[in-house]
Scaffold this motif. Structure first.
Motif, PDB file in Angstrom:
ATOM      1  N   LEU A 119       0.847  -1.189   0.000  1.00  0.00           N
ATOM      2  CA  LEU A 119       0.000   0.000   0.000  1.00  0.00           C
ATOM      3  C   LEU A 119       0.883   1.239   0.000  1.00  0.00           C
ATOM      4  O   LEU A 119       1.972   1.239   0.535  1.00  0.00           O
ATOM      5  N   PRO A 121       0.440   4.953   1.230  1.00  0.00           N
ATOM      6  CA  PRO A 121      -0.375   5.974   1.859  1.00  0.00           C
ATOM      7  C   PRO A 121       0.011   7.368   1.378  1.00  0.00           C
ATOM      8  O   PRO A 121       1.104   7.567   0.845  1.00  0.00           O
ATOM      9  N   ASP A 123       0.021  10.726   3.208  1.00  0.00           N
ATOM     10  CA  ASP A 123       0.891  11.505   4.073  1.00  0.00           C
ATOM     11  C   ASP A 123       1.473  10.621   5.150  1.00  0.00           C
ATOM     12  O   ASP A 123       0.779  10.154   6.040  1.00  0.00           O
ATOM     13  N   VAL A 124       2.765  10.357   5.076  1.00  0.00           N
ATOM     14  CA  VAL A 124       3.417   9.542   6.097  1.00  0.00           C
ATOM     15  C   VAL A 124       4.371  10.393   6.927  1.00  0.00           C
ATOM     16  O   VAL A 124       5.332   9.892   7.496  1.00  0.00           O
ATOM     17  N   HIS A 125       4.133  11.712   6.951  1.00  0.00           N
ATOM     18  CA  HIS A 125       4.907  12.613   7.801  1.00  0.00           C
ATOM     19  C   HIS A 125       6.391  12.531   7.493  1.00  0.00           C
ATOM     20  O   HIS A 125       7.224  12.554   8.385  1.00  0.00           O
ATOM     21  N   GLY A 126       6.703  12.404   6.181  1.00  0.00           N
ATOM     22  CA  GLY A 126       8.094  12.418   5.756  1.00  0.00           C
ATOM     23  C   GLY A 126       8.861  11.144   6.013  1.00  0.00           C
ATOM     24  O   GLY A 126      10.055  11.072   5.755  1.00  0.00           O
ATOM     25  N   MET A 127       8.185  10.118   6.514  1.00  0.00           N
ATOM     26  CA  MET A 127       8.902   8.887   6.821  1.00  0.00           C
ATOM     27  C   MET A 127       9.119   8.052   5.563  1.00  0.00           C
ATOM     28  O   MET A 127       8.310   8.062   4.638  1.00  0.00           O
ATOM     29  N   THR A 128      10.231   7.316   5.549  1.00  0.00           N
ATOM     30  CA  THR A 128      10.496   6.355   4.489  1.00  0.00           C
ATOM     31  C   THR A 128       9.872   5.027   4.887  1.00  0.00           C
ATOM     32  O   THR A 128      10.328   4.384   5.829  1.00  0.00           O
ATOM     33  N   VAL A 129       8.834   4.630   4.179  1.00  0.00           N
ATOM     34  CA  VAL A 129       8.109   3.423   4.572  1.00  0.00           C
ATOM     35  C   VAL A 129       8.847   2.177   4.089  1.00  0.00           C
ATOM     36  O   VAL A 129       9.214   2.080   2.921  1.00  0.00           O
ATOM     37  N   LEU A 130       9.098   1.264   4.987  1.00  0.00           N
ATOM     38  CA  LEU A 130       9.788   0.025   4.653  1.00  0.00           C
ATOM     39  C   LEU A 130       8.811  -1.128   4.515  1.00  0.00           C
ATOM     40  O   LEU A 130       8.896  -1.914   3.585  1.00  0.00           O
ATOM     41  N   THR A 131       7.881  -1.262   5.457  1.00  0.00           N
ATOM     42  CA  THR A 131       6.926  -2.367   5.413  1.00  0.00           C
ATOM     43  C   THR A 131       5.534  -1.880   5.810  1.00  0.00           C
ATOM     44  O   THR A 131       5.394  -0.846   6.453  1.00  0.00           O
ATOM     45  N   ALA A 132       4.552  -2.649   5.403  1.00  0.00           N
ATOM     46  CA  ALA A 132       3.177  -2.382   5.828  1.00  0.00           C
ATOM     47  C   ALA A 132       2.611  -3.681   6.377  1.00  0.00           C
ATOM     48  O   ALA A 132       2.563  -4.694   5.687  1.00  0.00           O
ATOM     49  N   GLU A 133       2.229  -3.657   7.637  1.00  0.00           N
ATOM     50  CA  GLU A 133       1.678  -4.862   8.248  1.00  0.00           C
ATOM     51  C   GLU A 133       0.201  -4.650   8.507  1.00  0.00           C
ATOM     52  O   GLU A 133      -0.196  -3.675   9.133  1.00  0.00           O
TER      53      GLU A 133
ATOM     54  N   THR B 135      -0.245  -1.053   9.973  1.00  0.00           N
ATOM     55  CA  THR B 135       0.881  -0.368  10.596  1.00  0.00           C
ATOM     56  C   THR B 135       2.022  -0.298   9.605  1.00  0.00           C
ATOM     57  O   THR B 135       2.577  -1.326   9.204  1.00  0.00           O
ATOM     58  N   ARG B 137       5.788   0.619   8.874  1.00  0.00           N
ATOM     59  CA  ARG B 137       7.017   0.776   9.640  1.00  0.00           C
ATOM     60  C   ARG B 137       8.081   1.339   8.721  1.00  0.00           C
ATOM     61  O   ARG B 137       8.208   0.924   7.567  1.00  0.00           O
ATOM     62  N   VAL B 139      11.349   4.766   8.600  1.00  0.00           N
ATOM     63  CA  VAL B 139      12.326   5.615   9.279  1.00  0.00           C
ATOM     64  C   VAL B 139      11.900   7.066   9.106  1.00  0.00           C
ATOM     65  O   VAL B 139      11.610   7.500   7.993  1.00  0.00           O
ATOM     66  N   PRO B 141      12.398  11.256   9.203  1.00  0.00           N
ATOM     67  CA  PRO B 141      13.480  12.104   8.689  1.00  0.00           C
ATOM     68  C   PRO B 141      14.590  12.337   9.709  1.00  0.00           C
ATOM     69  O   PRO B 141      15.769  12.338   9.345  1.00  0.00           O
TER      70      PRO B 141
END
Lengths: 154, 154
Positions: A119, A121, A123-133, B135, B137, B139, B141
């Motif tokens: 997936l 999303p 807006d992830v607040h600038g985070m680099t998404v690695l996995t979605a559980e 969820t 997951r 990192v 910024p």
DNA sequence: CTCGTAGTTTTGAGTTCATCAAAATATTGG
DNA sequence: CCAATATTTTGATGAACTCAAAACTACGAG
């Protein structure tokens, strides 16, 4: 109860060595047990291994699952109402879980949409998404009658 | 530190009464605090309320969040590596969460696809799916430089 | 094959989070 | 304002997990 020998025991040894981990009876037994009993807790693993390895301790099991999780030979799952963390050997296929809100039973669900992380999303607040559980919560067939007794609205 | 008064305090009273719960200082303060500090743990809530309600105890906080969760005034979140359960006041909008794997920071993510439960998996082992909780997951910024130092591959 | 080193397990204690039970207290309908 | 009962408080208890040091074991070097 002892573990099923149809899963080649040597493969665990190889995977342990490839991860730079030493091959020990406890680690091998834990991997075999988890492969046969997915979503087991540390206490489940301890109970399952005690017959084969009477000397095993609760702390050893915690060490083992911790090490195996760090090296991605097992995956740790944290769910509500399950009392403790669960572990499984399926680590690299990005599957998900259904949990019955009544009895707590957990089952696997294969990846829902496209590829990992499944997936994207907004807006992830600038985070680099690695996995979605994803955790689906619902009611399993065995528990639906129970729920209907308590709450006729269902 | 006291809570922000811009959120109408009376609305919590109404919601408590509508749920058949009595209006107490602890419950009102907990709701106000959670509205200002989403994803707080029971310990966070206790610390945040102690100034206004010196007599409050850890057990009271557990009672409060338990009761509020059962009546869906707050929502409980269980995430790995967070030490304890978190709580938030957004309960009925089916939103999800991003968690930084380095610092543990948690942020909200709005519903990803379509309507609740957002996704329709293939095989759910006969279970009736009620909700889907996602969820992400990754990192954040602030933590990316830290991670790069430790692991140049990132 | 034997030995030494470093990684693991074990032993034991301790911490945190949460639950249970009973007494004290506060809320709300009458 | 009083009574009934929900809630909070106090204190004890338990489960999951962590920490630290000693005992042990896997495995590569010689």
């Amino acid at each position: 109860m002892s573990v099923d020998a149809t899963v080649t025991p040597e493969s665990w040894d190889e995977q342990l060595r490839e991860s730079g981990l030493r091959v020990t009876a406890g680690r091998r037994a834990a991997l075999e047990f988890l492969d046969d009993h997915p979503h087991s807790s540390a206490a489940d693993i301890l109970a399952g291994l005690s017959d084969d390895i009477p000397s095993i301790s609760a702390q050893s099991v915690h060490n083992i699952v911790h090490d195996l999780t760090r090296h991605e030979l097992v995956r740790r799952i944290d769910l509500p109402d399950s009392g403790s963390a669960r572990y499984e050997t399926r680590t690299h296929d990005n599957h998900h879980h259904v949990q019955c809100v009544v009895c707590g039973r957990i089952e696997d669900v294969d990846c829902v949409v496209g590829h990992a992380p499944c997936l994207t999303p907004d807006d992830v607040h600038g985070m680099t998404v690695l996995t979605a559980e994803i955790t689906f919560r619902g009611v399993c067939p065995e528990c639906e009658p129970t729920l209907r007794d308590r709450d006729p609205q269902y």
